[in-house]
Design an enzyme around this catalytic site. Structure first.
Site, PDB file in Angstrom:
ATOM      1  N   SER A  19     -16.198 -31.359   1.154  1.00  0.00           N
ATOM      2  CA  SER A  19     -16.800 -30.178   0.559  1.00  0.00           C
ATOM      3  C   SER A  19     -15.703 -29.165   0.265  1.00  0.00           C
ATOM      4  O   SER A  19     -14.546 -29.376   0.603  1.00  0.00           O
ATOM      5  CB  SER A  19     -17.812 -29.565   1.524  1.00  0.00           C
ATOM      6  N   LYS A  20     -16.081 -28.077  -0.352  1.00  0.00           N
ATOM      7  CA  LYS A  20     -15.093 -27.073  -0.742  1.00  0.00           C
ATOM      8  C   LYS A  20     -14.303 -26.540   0.445  1.00  0.00           C
ATOM      9  O   LYS A  20     -13.180 -26.093   0.307  1.00  0.00           O
ATOM     10  CB  LYS A  20     -15.792 -25.917  -1.459  1.00  0.00           C
ATOM     11  N   ARG A  21     -14.929 -26.617   1.580  1.00  0.00           N
ATOM     12  CA  ARG A  21     -14.284 -26.177   2.812  1.00  0.00           C
ATOM     13  C   ARG A  21     -12.966 -26.919   3.036  1.00  0.00           C
ATOM     14  O   ARG A  21     -12.035 -26.415   3.657  1.00  0.00           O
ATOM     15  CB  ARG A  21     -15.275 -26.454   3.951  1.00  0.00           C
ATOM     16  N   GLY A  40     -10.860 -27.702   0.811  1.00  0.00           N
ATOM     17  CA  GLY A  40      -9.872 -27.464  -0.229  1.00  0.00           C
ATOM     18  C   GLY A  40     -10.127 -28.477  -1.324  1.00  0.00           C
ATOM     19  O   GLY A  40     -11.240 -28.903  -1.504  1.00  0.00           O
TER      20      GLY A  40
END
Length: 510
Positions: free
Chosen positions: A283-285, A287
């Site tokens: 996920s965007k978490r 990066g």
RNA sequence: GGUCCCUUCGUCUAUCGGUUAGGACAUCUGGUUUUCAACCAGGAAAGAGGGGUUCGACUCCCCUAGGGACUGCCA
């Protein structure tokens, strides 16, 4: 098996006359069908790679389809971003992308045909009613969680609500109230089961009774995803569906449409999703989820991305470095792994390093000069770095590191000495440096061999080893920044800059 | 809650009933050396747990644990 599924021998035994010319010729057609939600996800890129490779491996076609049936969430910018990412990776389609939204009429036509054939029916149950049903079930689940147990009545009610939806109007004998808005809903049998022979997931069966009767055509007449994929895959002649395994269970929802239309079913391969380094779904978490970050921020080469992504979930014995032509020759669906793999940037670095070393100097320099840190540099520095690219590219794992390795070539006089470099510069070293300067001044042709010769001669005349002068030289020339062979450093800096840097410290020490 | 799927060194993986469980990246040690890097040599490192089946199981079956997918008039 409910007349379908697919066998593992390739495009299924297409009983009857194949309705699609590609099947007649047994030409493989794969497709990548992203929904335009903003950018190309790295996991999607890998799926696209598998589709592309399989088509290439079989001499077939690779097609693109943009799943933009949800007009609210689709923008041209998002479509462009996805196509851009695909093109960067060299995974463009063999034909212009199909926009799913342009095919709504065809989708509706198929929905009505399914009704005509009895495989679907008009249903007046509203989304709100269905939502209320789900809410009630959820409420009971919460109640159970809170109180530990449920009354018999509640338990029975919950079990009932949790069952796959069956509309009262699926019974042809029950007429739809006149004037009511209806959707077209797929009719699911109550008995038997469906079997899918998936190249990755294996042979899996599911009872029809466990499947919802899903909406095919909304009350406004627009198609749902589940209908659109099937119709488009069929019309585009797709023989092999290779997609993320988040779609695996959807296969069981889609197969009844093929069956209802009496269409040949494609071959399925559901590849696992990519996870982050921590093992959680990417996920965007984490990066870097968007492929353009791999290009613009992290500085990787597309061929390295292809190689790395290919090995993430697919293998060919012990082979690690697999260039495109080899990948095309070797790729097969059965080499795909079933378990999700984690992204490992360190490994990506090492693969990228390999390809950087092989890449053309001019190309590497061009790619690097597009980066922000390059744009901040002057003409002299850039040309110095351009000339050094061949010597530097193999030392860096990505373009970010390339910048770091090229740092010694930028103008930062007086050079600040870092760490060990500072320790090298004692009085003795300064003195030796001062005596070296005249020797180097004698070098007419400022080239690597000439400089090397001068250095060697200087060492011989003074009866010292290169070890006595090398470290100091390196310290004053680079300040401790990463740099290649010292003679090469002198040559790459150019006569003027090299002398300036040496003089700064030679004089300072007397 | 239900259905389905997954689980070999830190990571990616090989193995497809019999191997000292192999390779790669990372890591550690030593060497080379003009810093860093590179390079060379070597080392440590794995079958989630428990039951079966079998002469023999990482491989087949069951259970447990952990992870994931789906369960929309989203895609």
């Amino acid at each position: 098996m409910e007349r379908g599924g697919c066998d593992l021998q390739g495009p299924r035994s297409r009983v009857g006359q194949p309705q699609n010319p590609y099947w007649t010729l047994m030409t493989v057609v794969t497709r990548f069908a992203p929904s335009p939600t903003g950018y190309l996800h790295i996991g999607g890129a890998r799926t696209a790679l598998f589709c592309w490779l399989y088509a290439r491996a079989k001499g077939g076609k690779f097609l693109l389809r943009i799943e933009d049936t949800d007009k609210e969430r689709s923008t041209q910018a998002a479509i462009d971003a996805i196509l851009d990412g695909l093109n960067w990776l060299g995974l463009g389609g063999d034909e212009p992308p199909v926009l799913q939204s342009t095919r709504a009429a065809r989708h509706a036509e198929v929905a009505h045909e399914l009704v005509k054939r009895g495989a679907a029916y008009h249903c007046p149950v509203t989304a709100e009613e269905l939502q209320a049903r789900r809410d009630e079930a959820e409420g009971l689940q919460k109640k159970k969680a809170a109180e530990g147990s449920l009354s018999d009545a509640d338990a029975a009610r919950m079990a009932d609500l949790l069952k796959p939806f069956r509309s009262p109007w699926r019974d042809p004998a029950k007429p739809v109230p006149p004037g009511a808005a209806t959707v077209i809903r797929l009719r699911m049998p109550d008995t038997r089961e469906l079997t899918v022979a998936d190249h990755v997931q294996g042979t899996v069966s599911r009872a029809y009774a466990d499947l919802d009767e899903l909406v095919l055509l909304r009350s406004d007449g627009s198609p749902t995803y589940m209908l659109a994929v099937v119709v488009d895959d069929h019309d585009m002649g797709v023989t092999h569906v290779i997609r993320g395994d988040d779609h695996f269970l959807n296969t069981f929802r889609q197969l009844p449409i093929y069956i209802g239309m009496d269409w040949p079913q494609p071959d399925y391969s559901h590849v696992p999703l990519i996870h982050g380094p921590d093992g959680k779904k990417l996920s965007k978490r984490h990066g870097a989820t968007a492929v353009d970050e791999y290009r613009d921020v992290l500085g990787y080469l597309p061929e390295a991305m292809r190689n790395y992504l290919l090995r993430l979930g697919w293998s060919h014995g012990d082979d690690e470095i697999i260039p495109d032509d080899q990948a095309i020759a070797w790729f097969d669906l059965d080499g795909l792994n079933k378990a999700p793999a984690r992204l490992d940037f360190v490994k990506l670095d090492s693969v990228n390093k390999h390809y950087m070393a092989l890449a053309d100097d001019q190309r590497v320099f061009a790619l690097w000069s597009a980066r922000p840190e390059a744009k901040a540099l002057g003409v002299d520095e850039l040309s110095r770095i351009e000339a050094a690219t061949g010597a530097l590219k193999g030392r860096a794992a990505n373009l970010v590191q390339f910048s770091e390795h090229a740092r010694f070539l930028t103008n930062l006089r007086p050079i600040a000495l870092e760490g060990k470099a500072a320790a090298q510069l004692n009085d003795e070293a300064r003195t030796r440096l001062s005596t070296l300067l005249p020797a180097l001044e004698g070098v007419q042709d400022w080239s690597e061999p000439a400089i090397k010769a001068a250095l060697t001669q200087f060492c011989e005349q003074n009866s010292i080893s290169l070890g006595k002068i090398g470290p100091v030289l390196r310290a004053v020339l680079t300040g401790g920044a990463p740099a290649p062979d010292i003679t090469l450093v002198l040559a790459l800096l150019g006569r003027n800059e090299a002398f300036a840097r040496m003089s700064d410290h030679a004089r300072a020490g007397g």
